[in-house]
Design a protein around this motif. Structure first.
Motif, short mmCIF file in Angstrom:
data_model
loop_
_atom_site.label_atom_id
_atom_site.label_comp_id
_atom_site.label_asym_id
_atom_site.label_seq_id
_atom_site.Cartn_x
_atom_site.Cartn_y
_atom_site.Cartn_z
N GLN A 134 13.38 8.87 -7.79
CA GLN A 134 12.15 8.30 -7.24
C GLN A 134 11.85 7.04 -8.04
N ALA A 135 12.20 5.86 -7.48
CA ALA A 135 12.03 4.62 -8.22
C ALA A 135 10.59 4.13 -8.15
N LEU A 136 9.97 4.28 -6.98
CA LEU A 136 8.57 3.89 -6.83
C LEU A 136 7.81 5.08 -6.29
N ASN A 137 6.64 5.32 -6.85
CA ASN A 137 5.93 6.53 -6.52
C ASN A 137 4.47 6.23 -6.17
N GLY A 138 4.28 5.57 -5.02
CA GLY A 138 2.92 5.27 -4.58
C GLY A 138 2.33 4.07 -5.30
N VAL A 139 2.83 2.89 -4.98
CA VAL A 139 2.35 1.68 -5.64
C VAL A 139 1.43 0.91 -4.70
N ASP A 140 0.25 0.55 -5.18
CA ASP A 140 -0.66 -0.33 -4.46
C ASP A 140 -0.75 -1.63 -5.25
N LEU A 141 -0.50 -2.73 -4.58
CA LEU A 141 -0.51 -4.01 -5.26
C LEU A 141 -1.05 -5.05 -4.32
N SER A 142 -1.89 -5.93 -4.86
CA SER A 142 -2.43 -6.99 -4.03
C SER A 142 -2.43 -8.26 -4.86
N VAL A 143 -1.88 -9.32 -4.31
CA VAL A 143 -1.79 -10.59 -5.04
C VAL A 143 -2.45 -11.66 -4.18
N ALA A 144 -3.42 -12.36 -4.77
CA ALA A 144 -4.15 -13.39 -4.03
C ALA A 144 -3.38 -14.70 -4.03
N ARG A 145 -3.73 -15.57 -3.09
CA ARG A 145 -3.10 -16.89 -3.04
C ARG A 145 -3.37 -17.64 -4.34
N GLY A 146 -2.33 -18.20 -4.93
CA GLY A 146 -2.47 -18.97 -6.16
C GLY A 146 -2.51 -18.14 -7.42
N GLU A 147 -2.41 -16.82 -7.27
CA GLU A 147 -2.49 -15.96 -8.45
C GLU A 147 -1.12 -15.81 -9.11
N GLU B 140 15.12 -4.54 -1.09
CA GLU B 140 15.22 -3.09 -1.13
C GLU B 140 14.42 -2.53 0.04
N THR B 141 14.91 -1.45 0.63
CA THR B 141 14.11 -0.78 1.66
C THR B 141 13.12 0.15 0.96
N ILE B 142 12.12 0.60 1.70
CA ILE B 142 11.18 1.56 1.12
C ILE B 142 11.19 2.84 1.96
N THR B 143 10.75 3.93 1.35
CA THR B 143 10.78 5.19 2.07
C THR B 143 9.39 5.58 2.59
N ALA B 144 8.35 4.95 2.05
CA ALA B 144 7.01 5.19 2.58
C ALA B 144 6.10 4.04 2.19
N GLY B 145 4.98 3.91 2.90
CA GLY B 145 4.03 2.85 2.60
C GLY B 145 4.27 1.62 3.44
N GLU B 146 3.55 0.54 3.10
CA GLU B 146 3.80 -0.72 3.82
C GLU B 146 3.56 -1.91 2.92
N THR C 1 0.84 -1.20 0.00
CA THR C 1 0.00 0.00 0.00
C THR C 1 0.88 1.25 0.00
N GLY C 2 0.66 2.09 -0.99
CA GLY C 2 1.34 3.38 -1.05
C GLY C 2 2.86 3.29 -0.96
N VAL C 3 3.43 2.28 -1.62
CA VAL C 3 4.88 2.08 -1.50
C VAL C 3 5.64 3.13 -2.30
N GLU C 4 6.57 3.78 -1.61
CA GLU C 4 7.46 4.74 -2.29
C GLU C 4 8.89 4.36 -2.01
N LYS C 5 9.72 4.56 -3.02
CA LYS C 5 11.14 4.29 -2.85
C LYS C 5 11.90 5.43 -3.48
N CYS C 6 12.69 6.11 -2.66
CA CYS C 6 13.48 7.23 -3.16
C CYS C 6 14.94 6.94 -2.84
N TYR C 7 15.78 6.86 -3.86
CA TYR C 7 17.20 6.60 -3.62
C TYR C 7 17.86 7.85 -3.05
N PRO C 8 18.98 7.66 -2.33
CA PRO C 8 19.66 8.82 -1.72
C PRO C 8 20.03 9.89 -2.74
#
Lengths: 247, 315
Positions: A21-34, A57-63, A10-17
């Motif tokens: 900005q490699a990731l800019n607010g990504v929401d992703l959900s994957v179901a079992r078996g998908e 990789e570490t992330i700078t925001a989101g979970e 949810t809301g994953v952001e990744k900003c390198y030093p």
């Protein structure tokens, strides 16, 4: 969806030093078996997204929640979490000083503390599964790229993961070896393995994926079932990208 | 054909240069009117002078009529002793001898001072090597660690040791640390050599670890191994194999550097040479002999390492 979701980002952001900005607010959900395929131009953040799922990789925001574990929380036992998440790399990254069998048996022996005989027996089964029973005692240097990648898949499977992440598994292969690796991956999908695959193999995505995701500029631009995704591209950027890779 | 001829020509040049060098040395020796005497050298390798038999306590001596048995009866005590294996008695029947007095010579061969020195050099190098490897491995791992304390400390250690001469370090260890901690000369020598060599091994270990592709660590960690497991089972085996030639070079350096501990009260090969020269004033023969002995030691070591490398290079 949320109940059965094995991966939920949810809301994953990744900003390198350096400010990228490699990731800019990504929401992703994957179901079992998908089976989810992630495509997109290079530099779009698709590999980075995959690598945040097992905290390579570490992330700078989101979970990110994987199999009920909050991946990027401070107190998380990353090593235990990673035993649930197998990863296959573009460059195979087999251990060159060990035989194929030792490659597969190492982590179960050292991490899961399986007895050596049991770990080796299980490793042999897995090598049979990827079609390399006769290469058990061979070092990676003597294997073709396709064979190495199949050993790498067996190595990841040896930990009996709930999820398999593939980071461009066929991009470093000679064209005639792509098929054998994709075949193994198809078998896995048929067995019901939950898979996230970053790939440029559109044929594989169309045939195997339950859902295809298009990433660009660190964001998910579009996601759909493969038929709709490829036959009726939703926006111009995707259309242009597909035009590039499918021509 | 011409290639073959020109190769022959260059071997000729090589032989000529060698010949010139030998002639030069001979000419120099002739100029200083040096009187070569190699006959003395073997006795410093294997001594034929026998072993001295010393009295273990104050005693009266009695020698049997056939002269083959020497018996002692303690003066003012109950102890007695008798010896049969000796070549020449220096005491006579009825003599009163005191502890450590010379009784007789026992004939036989024993290692000469050069061999004793060589053994000390070997022992010193081997023991230092073990500690240097441990120290170098720890410091090398510290150099690549994430932890700032470990990284800074190992980096300071390496800089400090590589930035100062070994001879000065030996003096500091021997005269300062050795005095404070009451170290024996051997311990001080081992400490100085191990600390010195460890710094170089640390750099070799670091470069070895850095030469292993990043993907190896990533793959190991993705399988759930912790950092230590990944290092132990995946990274270090590859790194050490790659650095074997440089490690071997460092071991050979260690053997040669051990000659510097001869400034302490420790009879290694070099010190043995200095002791001989101070008694027979024959520096040329002795130093040439010692150089050859070091060469034999380092030569056989590099031969062993080459064999090991071949065995490890199967894949």
């Amino acid at each position: 969806m949320t109940e059965a979701a094995l991966i939920r980002a949810t809301g994953v952001e990744k900003c390198y030093p350096n400010g990228t900005q490699a990731l800019n607010g990504v929401d992703l959900s994957v179901a079992r078996g998908e089976v989810v395929c992630i495509i997109g131009p290079s530099g779009s953040g698709k590999s980075t997204l995959l690598r945040t799922l097992n905290a390579m990789e570490t992330i700078t925001a989101g979970e990110v929640v994987v199999d009920g574990i909050l991946v990027h929380a401070r107190g998380t036992d990353l090593n235990r979490m990673r035993t649930h998440v197998g990863m296959v790399f573009q460059q195979f990254n087999l251990f060159p000083h060990m035989t194929a069998l030792e490659n597969v048996a190492l982590a179960p022996m050292r991490v899961l503390r399986r007895p050596p005989a049991e770990a080796r027996a299980r490793a042999e089964e897995l090598l049979v599964k990827v079609g390399l029973a006769d290469k058990a005692q061979v070092h990676p240097g003597q294997l073709s790229g396709g064979q190495q990648q199949r050993v790498a898949i067996a190595r990841a499977l040896a930990m009996q993961p709930a999820i398999m992440l593939f980071d461009e598994p066929t991009s470093a292969l000679d064209p005639e070896m792509v098929g054998e690796v994709l075949e193994v991956m198809k078998d896995l999908a048929r067995d019901g393995m939950t898979m996230c695959v970053v790939t440029h193999e559109m044929g594989f995505a169309r045939a195997v994926a339950n859902r295809v995701i298009f990433m660009d500029a660190g964001q998910i631009q579009h996601q759909a079932a493969p038929a709709a995704f490829f036959d009726a591209p939703a926006n111009d950027r995707l259309k242009a990208f597909l035009g590039q890779v499918l021509k | 054909m011409t290639r073959q001829r020109s190769r022959g020509l260059w071997y000729g040049v090589y032989a000529l240069v060698l010949l010139g060098l030998v002639a030069g040395i001979w000419g120099m020796a002739a100029r200083v009117h040096y009187d070569w005497n190699w006959k003395d050298v073997p006795k410093y390798l294997i001594s034929t002078s026998g072993t001295e038999l010393l009295a273990p306590f104050d005693a009266y001596v009695s020698i049997s009529p056939d002269g083959k048995t020497l018996s002692l009866q303690e003066y003012g005590g109950e102890r007695s002793a008798s010896y049969t294996e000796f070549a020449e008695a220096y005491a006579e029947s009825g003599d009163l001898v005191f502890r450590d007095d010379l009784l007789a010579y026992q004939a036989g061969l024993k290692p000469g001072i050069l061999l004793i020195g060589l053994w000390m050099t070997l022992k010193l190098s081997a023991v230092s090597l073990v500690f240097a490897l441990v120290l170098g491995l720890v410091a090398g791992l510290g150099r690549v660690a994430d932890n700032p304390a470990a990284r800074q400390l190992s980096s300071n250690y390496v800089e400090l040791i590589r930035g100062t001469p070994l001879l000065v370090q030996i003096f500091i260890v021997y005269f300062f640390i050795g005095t404070v901690l009451q170290l024996s000369a051997f311990t001080a020598g081992v400490v100085a050599l191990a600390v010195f060599t460890g710094a170089y091994i640390a750099e070799i270990v670091r470069s070895g670890i850095e030469s292993v592709p990043r993907g190896q660590m990533e793959a190991s960690r993705s399988l759930g191994m912790n950092y230590a497991q990944a290092m132990r089972y995946v990274i270090l085996p590859q790194a050490l194999k790659k650095t074997l030639p440089s490690l071997a070079g460092q071991f050979i350096n260690l053997i040669k550097d051990s000659s510097l501990v001869s400034v302490m009260a420790l009879t290694d090969l070099t010190k043995a040479g200095r002791e001989i020269i101070s008694s027979n004033f024959r520096p040329f023969e002795v130093w040439f002999t010692i150089a050859l002995m070091y060469l034999a030691l380092t030569g056989s070591l590099s031969y062993l390492v080459r064999r090991l490398e071949k065995r490890l290079a199967h894949d």
